[in-house]
Design an enzyme around this catalytic site. Structure first.
Site, short mmCIF file in Angstrom:
data_model
loop_
_atom_site.label_atom_id
_atom_site.label_comp_id
_atom_site.label_asym_id
_atom_site.label_seq_id
_atom_site.Cartn_x
_atom_site.Cartn_y
_atom_site.Cartn_z
N GLY A 13 0.80 -1.18 -0.02
CA GLY A 13 -0.13 0.01 0.06
C GLY A 13 0.77 1.30 -0.01
O GLY A 13 0.82 2.29 0.54
N ALA A 14 1.87 1.16 -0.68
CA ALA A 14 3.03 2.30 -0.66
C ALA A 14 2.81 3.50 -1.58
O ALA A 14 3.69 4.16 -1.75
CB ALA A 14 4.29 1.60 -0.98
N GLY A 17 -0.41 7.83 1.34
CA GLY A 17 -0.62 7.93 2.78
C GLY A 17 0.57 7.45 3.55
O GLY A 17 1.56 7.63 3.43
N ASN A 80 0.41 -2.85 5.36
CA ASN A 80 -0.02 -1.66 5.31
C ASN A 80 -1.33 -1.67 4.28
O ASN A 80 -2.28 -0.98 4.74
CB ASN A 80 0.62 -0.52 4.86
CG ASN A 80 0.07 0.75 4.86
OD1 ASN A 80 -0.69 1.21 5.59
ND2 ASN A 80 -0.11 1.14 3.64
N TYR A 145 -15.38 -3.46 7.79
CA TYR A 145 -14.03 -3.14 7.96
C TYR A 145 -13.45 -3.47 9.39
O TYR A 145 -12.35 -3.83 9.59
CB TYR A 145 -13.97 -1.54 7.76
CG TYR A 145 -12.44 -1.14 8.00
CD1 TYR A 145 -11.50 -1.28 7.05
CD2 TYR A 145 -12.25 -0.26 8.80
CE1 TYR A 145 -10.17 -0.85 7.13
CE2 TYR A 145 -11.12 0.21 9.05
CZ TYR A 145 -9.89 0.14 8.24
OH TYR A 145 -8.72 0.49 8.23
N GLY A 176 -5.78 5.88 14.65
CA GLY A 176 -7.09 6.36 14.86
C GLY A 176 -7.29 7.16 13.19
O GLY A 176 -6.68 6.62 12.47
N VAL A 178 -6.44 9.26 10.52
CA VAL A 178 -5.23 9.67 9.83
C VAL A 178 -5.70 10.38 8.55
O VAL A 178 -6.40 10.15 7.67
CB VAL A 178 -4.33 8.68 9.49
CG1 VAL A 178 -2.86 9.18 8.76
CG2 VAL A 178 -3.93 7.68 10.52
#
Length: 246
Positions: A13-14, A17, A80, A145, A176, A178
């Site tokens: 997930g790079a 974010g 991630n 989720y 939490g 972000v």
């Protein structure tokens, strides 16, 4: 085993974010970073900036995971990548969003671990960092989720037991709110998206999470940071209540 004793890291997930921030931070610390995500252009920009190796890949492609990393020596895995489709109630969630969330958030993480753990165990060197969420710790009106992130919580705890005596460490990071593109992706309705994105508080930054990961990975070899729960000062437990300061 502090960061200086590690050589390679894989960050999923790079492309934006938290993942992008982690890839930049680990590259700046001298590690050879492999960055995996689905968006080629974003990864190519990250590669130019950091010199990392990039892999344009969907984690739901199980065979590709083993082909890419089955024989690659990775010291640090930052799990991630994740999606949050199904922001509606479970009764309203589309079946395809259930499959996408479960296959990415849980299945992708499990297969990456299966590909990389044998080498870590053999070398007696490795650190698994699983990105969970406060949604996996506290009840929210977001069953799909939340349950996927609760699975990451139990995965992290069970791995600690399985890896006893191997020297491989496991850390779960539970953020939490972000500031990220997360809600842009998971909510289709623009009005609903704008409502959810406007929390009215100072949210965490991706770099805050990257710094927390470095703290855990950089600890002495005899220290395992099991879990870090990190939230904005103005966010309270459960993720749905906010108490602005001042």
């Amino acid at each position: 085993m502090p960061l200086s004793d590690y050589q390679t890291a894989l960050v999923t997930g790079a492309s934006s974010g938290i993942g992008a921030a982690v890839a930049r931070t680990l590259s700046n610390r001298g590690l050879e970073v492999y960055a995996l995500a689905r968006r080629r252009k974003r990864l190519e920009e990250l590669q130019i900036e950091t010199g990392c190796h990039i892999h344009v890949q969907d984690l739901r492609d199980r065979d590709a995971i083993y082909d890419l990393f089955g024989n690659t020596e990775i010291d640090i895995l930052v799990n991630n990548a994740g999606v949050g489709r199904g922001f509606e109630t479970l009764a309203e969630t589309r079946p395809e969003d259930i499959d996408k969330t479960v296959d990415t958030n849980i299945g992708g993480s499990l297969h990456l671990l299966r590909a990389l753990l044998p080498g870590m165990i053999e070398r007696r060197c490795g650190h698994i960092v699983n990105i969970g969420s406060v949604a996996g710790l506290y009840p929210l009106k977001w069953s799909l989720y939340g349950s996927s992130k609760a699975a990451i919580r139990m995965l992290s705890q069970n791995l600690r037991l399985e890896l006893e005596g191997t020297g491989v460490r496991v850390t779960e990071i539970c953020p939490g709110r972000v500031t990220s593109e997360f809600y842009d992706v998971i909510i289709d309705d623009p009005a609903r998206r704008a409502e959810i994105k406007t929390s009215g508080i100072q949210e965490l930054k991706p770099q805050d999470i990257a710094d927390a990961i470095c703290y855990a990975v950089d600890a002495p070899w005899h220290v395992n940071v099991n879990r870090i729960e990190i939230m904005p000062t103005e966010q309270t437990y459960g993720g749905s209540q906010f108490a602005p300061v001042g």
